[in-house]
Design an enzyme around this catalytic site. Structure first.
Site, PDB file in Angstrom:
ATOM      1  N   GLU A  54       0.816  -1.220   0.000  1.00 38.27           N
ATOM      2  CA  GLU A  54       0.000   0.000   0.000  1.00 38.27           C
ATOM      3  C   GLU A  54       0.846   1.264   0.000  1.00 38.27           C
ATOM      4  O   GLU A  54       0.540   2.230  -0.698  1.00 38.27           O
ATOM      5  CB  GLU A  54      -0.950  -0.002   1.207  1.00 38.27           C
ATOM      6  CG  GLU A  54      -2.185  -0.863   1.030  1.00 38.27           C
ATOM      7  CD  GLU A  54      -1.926  -2.361   1.192  1.00 38.27           C
ATOM      8  OE1 GLU A  54      -0.799  -2.745   1.571  1.00 38.27           O
ATOM      9  OE2 GLU A  54      -2.837  -3.159   0.934  1.00 38.27           O
ATOM     10  N   HIS A  84     -10.275  -6.854   8.583  1.00 36.43           N
ATOM     11  CA  HIS A  84     -10.847  -6.380   7.320  1.00 36.43           C
ATOM     12  C   HIS A  84     -12.143  -5.607   7.517  1.00 36.43           C
ATOM     13  O   HIS A  84     -12.833  -5.329   6.556  1.00 36.43           O
ATOM     14  CB  HIS A  84     -11.172  -7.571   6.392  1.00 36.43           C
ATOM     15  CG  HIS A  84     -10.015  -8.397   6.013  1.00 36.43           C
ATOM     16  ND1 HIS A  84      -9.353  -9.222   6.904  1.00 36.43           N
ATOM     17  CD2 HIS A  84      -9.386  -8.564   4.809  1.00 36.43           C
ATOM     18  CE1 HIS A  84      -8.379  -9.844   6.293  1.00 36.43           C
ATOM     19  NE2 HIS A  84      -8.361  -9.459   5.004  1.00 36.43           N
TER      20      HIS A  84
END
Lengths: 323, 86, 368
Positions: free
Chosen positions: A59, A128
């Site tokens: 990321e 998540h």
């Protein structure tokens, strides 16, 4: 036109890519796989590898690449799989994207759009499923929006791309399958204002993202009990549209803030404080909050649902403000 | 002038002094003072209002005849029989 | 916010009649204030130009609050407040109800603000809001249930209790043959149409005023432990309102007026008291008060002094009584007048002297 939230996002991407050659989409699995939530399905074939770019699982790297491209005059759309993973890119977002205009004395701008999924409800467990919108809403230099409706999913991206500073878009993971009509003429195009999704006179329910739909369901239930609830969809989490909130409080004199994020130091706390500052003497009851339980989101469905704001709890909180 | 019209004259005069008496029943033989807390200033204003409506002079010596509705009617009847202004 | 009586601690500004930049002169009415005594017109006490308005319409403020600033000839920037009243120092927390007990009561902010603007006593409201808190609706309900008469009763209760608590009253009474005065009134009224006629009260008030002029120790105020005589005479006239209310607005300078003028001013005062249109000075500057029972079976009233005044004159009903004139018994119209006076300011002998003076004046109504 009947459509879904997911298709609305895809249409928005398609329109942006078509209209502006500087726009490209970059992120994990956005290309060959069609996007983790299938938002970009088909776009690789349509626009090619130049503009639909798959990345390694890093990321910090691909957000940094997006920032660099934006500095170079492009209009990148970066997709991050979930807000949990975006923490790996916090340094790029907070220390670079949000600061460069300020630190360069206005010479640099970062017209970057970051889309990410957020929230629980799909049994994806604690790594998540969190709602960390407030982390980004805390930071000056970036704009944070949360499309809760199909219409906003369709139109907020265009508005975000028109900004010359970074915009973070939070798409709640349970909304992608939302079905509904997309009006031909959009009622909201901007990313400045909150929207009153239902008018009422007795209590104001303030929510954003998926919680807007729970607030609307609660309002419906309250209406059966003779209580008229107004529902505000914040839409933009930074900067907050105080005027719309305060106007509603002046009308109803009671507020319940619904936020899937944790209660402590969260957006609901911020909104409650703003109401206190601006409309204290209008209040006929303390501002109530219905927030996510202060635990990492559990995996088992019954525990996950128990950890999230639910319609019953919103109704109960609204009724409690009326004594 | 018939009694109904005379009663209307007295009522108007009373209500000019005490507007809250509109629509309140008047006991014909009981004094206004006892019924409606009419004091001497109110009574003078009542006489002034009667005077203005009827044109009658109403000397002070006649005041005692005007303290009840019955008394007022008895007083006004002969005096307004032949064409007093009203 | 001027004090419109010893019982008043706050008032609500309901109307501004004059605005910043306008020139005002002493006696002009610049605002209307809602008090327990109804809507009162506020006069200014100096010439000048209104500089700023400090209190918006609708706001309830404690006595002593600056309502507006007036730049006067001497660059004064003071509130239209009777000059002899001490103002609270600025910044001092005003003592406004509600009297909240040590444990803070549960009252919503909106309800608290509404209660202040309506002057509703929060302590008396049972809350129906969250956790039993007093809500806006609760306050509105309480305000609707409240009657102006009850408010006025409270005000009377406060003033009279204070009087009886603080003032050592002494009482004197005398009977007067008022036949000459009544004859004079009747004679004078005989040829006149009703609107031109006098009530006996007009010359009677004049008598009281003239007697006060000769006995100044009964005319003025007891303040801060000392008697403050008044150079001017303003007679408070107790006026009963239908429904149990009572106000005693001032009739200004009755000693300087003839009976006709006095009668006109008295009718005007009574009319305004009844329909609500009294002026601030009329409620704050009486130097002594007269109360009269009118036609009544009671011969005498032993009245209660209205603080901070030091005397009140009570008149009973005028009745025909046997009276000794030159050694013979004759029927005469007799009026009993009582005096209640503050023993801190005067002594009985002075009170008796006052009653004597009135007796003399009553015998020569033509000279009034």
């Amino acid at each position: 036109m009947k459509t879904t939230y997911r298709e609305a996002v895809r249409e928005a991407l398609r329109e942006a890519l078509t209209k502006d050659p500087r726009v490209f989409l970059i992120g994990e699995d956005v290309g060959r796989y069609g996007g983790t939530y299938a938002c970009s399905k088909g776009l690789l074939a349509e626009f090619g590898e130049e503009r639909i770019r798959d990345t390694p699982l890093s990321e910090g790297t691909f957000v940094g690449a997006g920032i660099g491209a934006a500095l170079g005059g492009m209009r990148p759309i970066v997709e991050i799989m979930t807000v949990n993973f975006s923490l790996l890119a916090l340094d790029q977002i907070v220390n670079n994207a949000a600061t460069l205009r300020h630190m360069s004395g206005g010479q640099l701008s970062v017209p970057l759009v970051i889309r990410m999924a957020t929230g629980a409800g799909r049994q994806l467990a604690a790594q998540h499923s969190h709602s960390l919108e407030c982390w980004y809403a805390h930071v000056p230099g970036i704009r944070v929006v949360a499309p809760a409706t199909i219409e906003d999913a369709r139109h907020m991206l265009g508005a975000a791309l028109a900004e010359s500073d970074p915009v973070v878009i939070f798409e709640h993971a349970t909304l992608y399958n939302l079905e509904g009509d997309l009006p031909e003429r959009p009622s909201f195009m901007d990313i400045d204002h909150a929207a009153v999704r239902r008018e009422g006179t007795d209590v104001t329910l303030i929510a954003y993202g998926a919680s807007v739909h729970k607030a609307l369901a609660a309002a419906e239930e309250l209406a059966h009990g003779g209580v008229s609830a107004e529902v505000i969809d914040l839409r933009t989490l930074r900067p907050l549209d105080e005027a719309t909130i305060i106007a509603s409080i002046v009308k109803t004199h009671r507020a319940v803030v619904v936020d899937e994020g944790w209660r402590s130091v969260g957006l609901a706390a911020e909104i409650s404080a703003r109401i206190m500052e601006r409309a204290f003497y209008e209040l006929d009851a303390p501002v109530a909050r219905v927030c996510g339980a202060e635990v990492p989101i559990p995996y088992p469905q019954h525990l996950e649902q128990a950890a999230l704001p639910q319609v019953g709890a919103i109704v109960a909180a609204a009724l409690a403000t009326r004594g | 002038m018939n009694d109904d019209r005379l009663i209307a004259v007295v009522r108007r005069a009373l209500e000019s002094v005490a507007p809250e008496l509109a629509g309140v029943a008047i006991e014909p033989s009981q004094t206004f003072r006892d019924q409606f807390e009419i004091d001497s200033m109110d009574f003078l204003n009542f006489i002034i209002a009667l005077h203005q409506q009827t044109g009658l002079d109403i000397p002070e010596a006649d005041y005692p005849q005007l303290t009840t509705l019955e008394g007022c009617l008895g007083y006004l009847r002969p005096r307004l029989a032949s064409g007093g202004t009203a | 916010m001027p004090s419109l009586g010893a019982d008043m601690d706050a008032g609500t500004l309901v109307e501004w009649r004059r605005h910043p930049g306008e020139r005002v002169a002493r006696g002009d009415i610049i605002a209307v204030v809602e008090t327990q005594k109804g809507a009162i017109e506020i006069e200014v006490f100096q010439d000048g130009v209104i500089e700023t308005i400090e209190v918006p319409v609708g706001q309830k403020v404690p006595v002593g609050t600056v309502l507006a600033r007036i730049r006067g000839a001497e660059e004064l920037a003071a509130a239209p407040t009777p000059p002899s009243r001490p103002l609270p120092t600025p910044g001092e927390t005003p003592e406004i109800p509600p009297a909240v007990t040590a444990e803070r009561a549960r009252i919503s902010p909106r309800a608290r603000r509404r209660a202040e603007s309506l002057g509703v006593d929060l302590a008396a409201i049972a809350g129906t809001g969250p956790g039993g808190a007093v809500s806006f609706e609760d306050v509105e309900r309480a305000a609707r249930a409240r009657s102006p008469a009850a408010d006025m009763r409270k005000a009377i209760a406060a003033a009279m209790s204070r009087s009886k608590r603080e003032i050592p009253h002494y009482y004197l009474e005398a009977s007067y043959d008022v036949s000459a005065l009544l004859d004079w009134v009747a004679e004078r009224n005989a040829g006149r149409a009703p609107p031109e006629r006098l009530l006996a009260m007009a010359p009677l008030l004049k008598v009281v005023a003239l007697a006060l002029r000769q006995m100044p120790v009964l005319n003025g105020f007891w303040r801060d432990g000392a008697f403050l005589p008044s150079d001017e005479i303003h007679l408070g006239v107790a006026i009963s309102l239908r429904g149990g209310g009572l106000v005693a607005p001032a009739l200004h300078h009755p000693d300087r007026m003839d009976a006709e003028q006095l009668m006109r001013n008295l009718s005007d005062l009574v009319a305004r008291a009844r329909r609500g249109g009294l002026r601030s000075s009329e409620l704050s500057d009486s130097t002594a008060t007269v109360t009269s029972l009118g036609e009544s079976i009671a011969d005498t009233i032993f009245p209660v002094i209205y603080p901070p005044q030091v005397a009140i004159v009570g008149m009973g009903g005028i009745v025909q009584r046997a009276w000794v004139v030159d050694g013979r018994i004759e029927p005469r119209q007799v009026l009993r007048i009582s005096l209640a006076a503050d023993h801190r300011a005067s002594n009985g002998i002075q009170g008796a002297r006052f009653l004597e003076i009135m007796g003399r004046l009553l015998q020569e109504p033509g000279k009034l």
